[in-house]
Design a protein around this motif. Structure first.
Motif, short mmCIF file in Angstrom:
data_model
loop_
_atom_site.label_atom_id
_atom_site.label_comp_id
_atom_site.label_asym_id
_atom_site.label_seq_id
_atom_site.Cartn_x
_atom_site.Cartn_y
_atom_site.Cartn_z
N UNK A 140 0.68 6.65 -7.54
CA UNK A 140 0.44 7.90 -8.26
C UNK A 140 1.47 8.08 -9.38
N UNK A 165 -5.11 -10.72 -2.81
CA UNK A 165 -5.10 -9.39 -3.41
C UNK A 165 -6.24 -9.24 -4.42
N UNK A 186 -13.99 -1.14 -6.11
CA UNK A 186 -13.30 -0.52 -7.23
C UNK A 186 -13.41 1.00 -7.08
N UNK A 192 -5.54 11.96 -9.65
CA UNK A 192 -6.08 11.88 -8.29
C UNK A 192 -5.03 11.29 -7.34
N UNK A 193 -5.07 11.70 -6.08
CA UNK A 193 -4.08 11.21 -5.12
C UNK A 193 -4.54 9.86 -4.54
N UNK A 194 -4.34 8.80 -5.31
CA UNK A 194 -4.72 7.46 -4.86
C UNK A 194 -3.81 6.98 -3.72
N UNK A 195 -2.55 7.44 -3.73
CA UNK A 195 -1.65 7.06 -2.63
C UNK A 195 -2.27 7.42 -1.28
N UNK A 241 -13.67 2.36 -18.15
CA UNK A 241 -12.75 2.26 -17.02
C UNK A 241 -12.59 0.81 -16.57
N UNK A 299 -7.27 -1.74 -19.88
CA UNK A 299 -7.78 -1.11 -18.67
C UNK A 299 -6.84 -1.42 -17.52
N UNK A 300 -6.36 -0.37 -16.86
CA UNK A 300 -5.30 -0.52 -15.85
C UNK A 300 -5.86 -0.28 -14.46
N UNK A 301 -5.44 -1.11 -13.50
CA UNK A 301 -5.87 -0.90 -12.12
C UNK A 301 -4.72 -1.23 -11.17
N UNK A 302 -4.80 -0.65 -9.97
CA UNK A 302 -3.79 -0.89 -8.94
C UNK A 302 -4.46 -1.58 -7.75
N UNK A 303 -3.81 -2.62 -7.25
CA UNK A 303 -4.36 -3.42 -6.15
C UNK A 303 -3.34 -3.43 -5.02
N UNK A 304 -3.51 -2.56 -4.03
CA UNK A 304 -2.51 -2.48 -2.96
C UNK A 304 -2.66 -3.64 -1.97
N UNK A 327 -11.51 -6.64 -1.08
CA UNK A 327 -10.33 -6.40 -1.91
C UNK A 327 -10.51 -5.07 -2.63
N UNK A 328 -9.54 -4.18 -2.45
CA UNK A 328 -9.67 -2.80 -2.93
C UNK A 328 -8.75 -2.56 -4.12
N UNK A 329 -9.25 -1.86 -5.12
CA UNK A 329 -8.42 -1.50 -6.27
C UNK A 329 -8.75 -0.10 -6.75
N UNK A 330 -7.79 0.51 -7.44
CA UNK A 330 -7.96 1.85 -8.00
C UNK A 330 -7.88 1.77 -9.51
N UNK A 331 -8.81 2.42 -10.19
CA UNK A 331 -8.90 2.37 -11.66
C UNK A 331 -8.84 3.80 -12.17
N UNK A 332 -7.67 4.28 -12.59
CA UNK A 332 -7.57 5.67 -13.01
C UNK A 332 -8.14 5.87 -14.41
N UNK A 387 0.80 -1.23 0.00
CA UNK A 387 0.00 0.00 0.00
C UNK A 387 0.84 1.28 0.00
N UNK A 436 -5.02 5.01 -0.37
CA UNK A 436 -4.50 3.72 0.10
C UNK A 436 -3.96 3.84 1.53
#
Lengths: 368, 368
Positions: A115, A144, B105, B112-115, B144, A132-137, B132-137, A110, B118
């Protein structure tokens, strides 16, 4: 001075992560050339496997590609970009009507600088691919991703980081050292090996739930060649321990803390990997390869090292690449329905189906 | 001075996003109380809908919850936390054997400040829920998420931001103003409405591909009551335009740039929403509700406003909440298999099934 003490006190219990994508001497983004070199050595194999997976799946409408431990900086999109590019090239050359929808899942702890990774997207090879891109901390030693959500999973230069420092029978078993050493007590190596086995087992178990049937893992570690670590394998850690003990002698750090500190890092040998893969049981080992990654080998013999040192004096780091195929149903099903990996040549096709409860392994040393 | 000029020059063409999660006067994290108040007003409805969706789906083993335009700061996890908590409470009270696996999601623009989001996770209500958490910019006016990957989609206080400033027939049609005004040319309102309709249509079209059958959208906008904006609706934008023109008179900003600048923001009226939902055609409108969000109304009559102003002088912002149910197959199928929304009371159950090519709408004003 306070900084060093804090480092030693906290690193032995806390999870260690890379520094951010910023600038300066401690920026991971500015200090990840070695990881990039490893990636360049394994690039062709990774591309070939991604394309082969796409063919083996019958050229599906979508494919999910994950990088576990993507970090930040210029390497963060390297693994997934290679896979995306290979699949799209395969799709095009195979005459698909439309390109597949590719989903790129990036994972790291995390505190990773996601960013900075997102800022790289518009200028990355992924731009314009429609993926499609995503981040999974989260720690990849735990769950995860959703159940059965991944097709092609890459992890490069990450799995040699343990979830925590190994537990030693006595606190000062590894006095004056911060890692395994060639001549150190066997109990230290055993403790490190046990921690790696527990972590890698947890990793495989989580990925087994998250990977779709016939999905592929492609894992690159810093590795050592043999079960017993050599002086070369331990070289940098010995240097670091010597430096810390010198600092302790000069009163800069607490000597007791050097004695009790052990770096949460383990470079496995091929036998470590094969044993844990067999024990976990969800994946079949398709191929394992050792890449010689001395700087001279990577840069080419005509490329002098920058400081003029004889590169042969440096440790011969090894990047071990392991590809495991997830299976469902009986283990025998694997033999009846192998991935069509024609492009990988003889080595991969020769891997026999699992039998006798022991998974096959073949270790290849690159012909230098 | 340079700053203001740059703001005016770039905002009319570039996508506008919130500032980061840092500190200081311009921090969105420190200046999002109003958005938080809107969230508190809609909280019960959002929780009830999440629980109802879980029941209507037959208490599935997993559920995907998305927040589009999550921003950063303390509000970023508010929408999804409420939904997760409601579903888990419903699962527990319904006696499920195990809790469902919830996938969260988060979406916002790549800058956006996803850091910061998280970093909030360990101390958020999501910690310990196993979700389970993810970010999709990416812009939610484009694709998306993967096809058919979402069940419950929330967007709060985001969709009134347009993808770009509206195109005007002539550059200075809106001289000295930065938004629609009560007495301004009809062509300005038409241009804003057209841009909103195009953007909202694109939003719905993308979500239609990404939402599973019988999924739910719950969208909260800043809205206005009537098709024709009132002086109250335009109050703050008029103040801002007056200030900019005063600055132009003082030579602080270029007057021509004030004339050509139009804020990419539109607070729709209920008719705008119903028309676009009907035109796009993938979603059936279940309920639409107007929430009165004057500060006094939100804080309660016994709570004096901090500056002693008479709150009735302030514009009565309205948060319009729209819940759309995605359907597959014939539109009539909706009537035969409605969501079991018993907890929502009469208003929601009275919404008739779509007929005659026009989607139903009912607008409720909260009884103050």
């Amino acid at each position: 001075m306070e900084d060093e003490v804090v480092l030693l006190a906290s690193s032995s219990s806390a999870v260690v992560s890379m520094n951010g994508g910023g600038e300066g001497n401690t920026s991971y983004a500015d200090n990840s050339n070695f990881q990039q070199l490893i990636a360049s050595v394994t690039r062709k194999a990774r591309r070939d496997m991604a394309a082969a997976l796409y063919r083996a799946r019958g050229r599906p409408a979508s494919l999910a590609i994950a990088d576990l431990g993507c970090a930040t900086g210029p390497n963060a999109l390297l693994m997934v970009s290679d896979a995306v590019d290979a699949v799209l090239a395969e799709s095009k050359s195979g005459g698909d009507e439309g390109a597949p929808q590719l989903h790129v899942f990036l994972n790291d702890l995390p505190a990773n600088d996601f960013n900075a990774v997102f800022r790289l997207l518009p200028s990355s090879p992924l731009a314009g691919t429609g993926c499609l891109v995503s981040a999974w901390p989260g720690s990849f030693y735990r769950r995860v991703f959703p159940d059965a959500s991944l097709d092609y999973v890459v992890s490069s230069s990450s799995l040699h980081f343990l979830s925590k420092a190994p537990s030693m029978a006595t606190e000062h078993l590894n006095r004056g050292r911060v890692h395994v050493t060639e001549a150190g007590p066997a109990a230290v190596l055993d403790a490190y090996r046990a921690q790696f086995h527990a972590d890698f087992l947890a990793f495989l178990s989580c990925r087994a739930a998250e990977t779709r049937a016939r999905g592929l893992l492609l894992l690159t570690f810093v590795a050592r060649r043999d079960a017993r670590p050599t002086a070369h394998d331990c070289y940098l850690w010995d240097l670091l321990a010597d430096a810390l003990m010198d600092m302790a002698a000069a009163g800069l750090v607490d000597e007791e803390k050097v004695h009790s500190f052990n770096a949460p890092y383990y470079a496995p040998c091929p036998d470590d990997l094969a044993r844990v893969i067999a024990k976990e049981g969800s994946f079949a080992l398709r191929t394992m390869q050792l890449f010689d990654t001395t700087r001279r080998r990577l840069l080419g013999p005509s490329h002098p090292t920058s400081d003029g040192d004889d590169d042969d004096e440096f440790p011969r780091w090894l990047a071990a690449e392991t590809a495991g195929t997830y299976r469902q149903g009986s283990r025998r099903a694997y033999a009846a329905d192998p991935l069509r990996l024609g492009r990988h040549g003889r080595a991969l096709l020769q891997v026999p189906p699992p039998a006798r409860g022991i998974l096959p392994q073949e270790v290849y040393q690159e012909q230098g």
